[in-house]
Design an enzyme around this catalytic site. Structure first.
Site, PDB file in Angstrom:
ATOM      1  N   ASP B   7       0.872  -1.169   0.000  1.00  0.00           N
ATOM      2  CA  ASP B   7       0.000   0.000   0.000  1.00  0.00           C
ATOM      3  C   ASP B   7       0.920   1.233   0.000  1.00  0.00           C
ATOM      4  OD1 ASP B   7      -2.323   1.696   0.581  1.00  0.00           O
ATOM      5  OD2 ASP B   7      -1.380   1.890   2.549  1.00  0.00           O
ATOM      6  N   LEU B   8       0.376   2.391  -0.322  1.00  0.00           N
ATOM      7  CA  LEU B   8       1.220   3.598  -0.425  1.00  0.00           C
ATOM      8  C   LEU B   8       1.044   4.523   0.799  1.00  0.00           C
ATOM      9  CD1 LEU B   8       3.193   5.174  -2.265  1.00  0.00           C
ATOM     10  CD2 LEU B   8       1.214   6.163  -3.410  1.00  0.00           C
ATOM     11  N   ASP B   9      -0.138   5.149   0.943  1.00  0.00           N
ATOM     12  CA  ASP B   9      -0.364   6.142   2.008  1.00  0.00           C
ATOM     13  C   ASP B   9      -0.381   5.487   3.387  1.00  0.00           C
ATOM     14  OD1 ASP B   9      -0.955   8.731   0.551  1.00  0.00           O
ATOM     15  OD2 ASP B   9      -2.389   7.393  -0.438  1.00  0.00           O
ATOM     16  N   THR B 109      -2.547   1.050  -4.645  1.00  0.00           N
ATOM     17  CA  THR B 109      -3.041   2.170  -3.845  1.00  0.00           C
ATOM     18  C   THR B 109      -4.436   2.610  -4.262  1.00  0.00           C
ATOM     19  OG1 THR B 109      -2.667   4.497  -3.303  1.00  0.00           O
ATOM     20  CG2 THR B 109      -1.802   3.767  -5.417  1.00  0.00           C
ATOM     21  N   LYS B 141     -10.064  -1.514  -2.704  1.00  0.00           N
ATOM     22  CA  LYS B 141      -9.968  -2.147  -1.376  1.00  0.00           C
ATOM     23  C   LYS B 141     -11.167  -1.727  -0.551  1.00  0.00           C
ATOM     24  CE  LYS B 141      -5.028  -1.151  -1.442  1.00  0.00           C
ATOM     25  NZ  LYS B 141      -3.998  -0.293  -0.845  1.00  0.00           N
ATOM     26  N   ASP B 166      -1.096  -0.422   6.153  1.00  0.00           N
ATOM     27  CA  ASP B 166      -1.328   0.180   7.478  1.00  0.00           C
ATOM     28  C   ASP B 166      -2.796   0.225   7.850  1.00  0.00           C
ATOM     29  OD1 ASP B 166      -1.652   2.255   5.352  1.00  0.00           O
ATOM     30  OD2 ASP B 166      -2.339   3.404   7.078  1.00  0.00           O
TER      31      ASP B 166
END
Lengths: 219, 219
Positions: B7-9, B109, B141, B166
């Site tokens: 995942d990115l953020d 993402t 997601k 996260d």
């Protein structure tokens, strides 16, 4: 039980995230970038303790002078935030209901004046309400001194006090003061963490608490 | 196991709190004030799902047009944030180590270009890296479509993939894809919530993960 002691930031006003951003920027300007989640987990401690905790985590020491400068800059940035004193859902209704029912309540916060003034104003907390500021009553949370000061000024016994807070530090301090800790999710801490820190009950926010007062024997 | 999907953020870049503030302001401008913690708990979903979830919670419906306008305004506000693409502690080192060890990895993402460009740039993610954006691979997601798309482009099997995220939405999607979910605390979600959503391991952040790769059989 006959009295409530409320934390302020994240409990009655929606300020935790603005504090996180203000701390991050103040630290960044001082040459130290700290990831936001690490700051979030320390919100609710006094500024001094927060700096000490972070410096341990990131392995960088601050002199007392540096610490104070960063804390002051954090306050300055926080006060510029447009939602600096925005009440959380249900907070105003809850305080009104307690007032109406003649149940005494007090505020115990790690924040200090004038930083907390917009929050107190938005909540219509006038000079008749006991407000114990950080650094004015011995050691800050998670030590119980602020809660003792509230309890003493309210003229009630420790075991008659509900402490309502969104941070683990509130609940740890409540436990040390033998008060009945109630956790709220409105500061962004998970229910499991609040229970582990000693919360007897956890509600989403003051809106859920005001609807659940009967569970605490209050109607 | 032979591949990572990130995942990115909140996983590789320190952007969750800036997203929370941008959503709150965009919603506020549209006449709806939502407490920050409620937004935080929904970050990591696509903008559309987040709006749907919030409208359920606050009991206010948005038309698709309103939803899109608020999402666009959120992106605009987010892009102005000075730490919009700031890598989290350890993220750059982790990606370097995987590259050096020739372990394939991809990014999945809910964000979209051009909003994610500063993050990709800060992480030195070039055109050789598989990046699956939100809305480009079927359902977002917590549905597993983005992870399937990564896995397919990487040319590995689902059971060979570690998913690192996260948010609970990353882990729910990983479970549905029969991938091995790893939670990070760096988006501000508690370990208990990540484990409950199906994480097999939880680390503080990418800095702890890079030191713990041996626990995943990677050296």
């Amino acid at each position: 039980m006959s009295a409530f002691i409320f934390d302020l930031d994240g409990t009655l006003v929606d300020t935790v995230y603005a504090h996180v951003m203000a701390w991050q920027k103040a630290l960044d300007e001082a040459g130290v970038f700290v990831d936001a989640w690490r700051i979030h987990r320390r919100i609710g401690m006094s500024g001094g303790l927060l700096m000490r905790a972070l410096s341990q985590e990131i392995g960088r020491n601050f002199t007392p002078g540096e610490g104070k400068a960063i804390d002051d800059r954090h306050s300055e940035l926080f006060n510029k935030h447009e939602h600096a004193g925005k009440p959380l859902r249900g907070a105003i209704a809850l305080l009104k209901k307690l007032k109406h029912a003649k149940i005494p309540f007090a505020i115990a916060t790690s924040g200090t004046r004038p930083g907390i003034d917009p929050s107190l104003k938005a909540l219509s907390i006038d000079s008749g309400v006991v407000v114990v500021e950080g650094k004015k009553a011995g050691h800050p949370k998670p030590e119980p001194d602020e809660f003792y000061e509230c309890q003493s000024q309210l003229g009630v016994k420790c075991e008659e006090c509900f402490v309502v807070g969104d941070a683990v530090w509130d609940l740890l301090a409540a436990g040390r003061a033998k008060m009945f800790g109630i956790g709220l999710l409105s500061g962004g801490t998970a229910a499991e963490e609040l229970f582990k820190a000693g919360a007897f009950r956890v509600y989403s926010d003051t809106a859920e608490l005001v609807d659940s007062l009967y569970q605490l024997g209050i109607e």
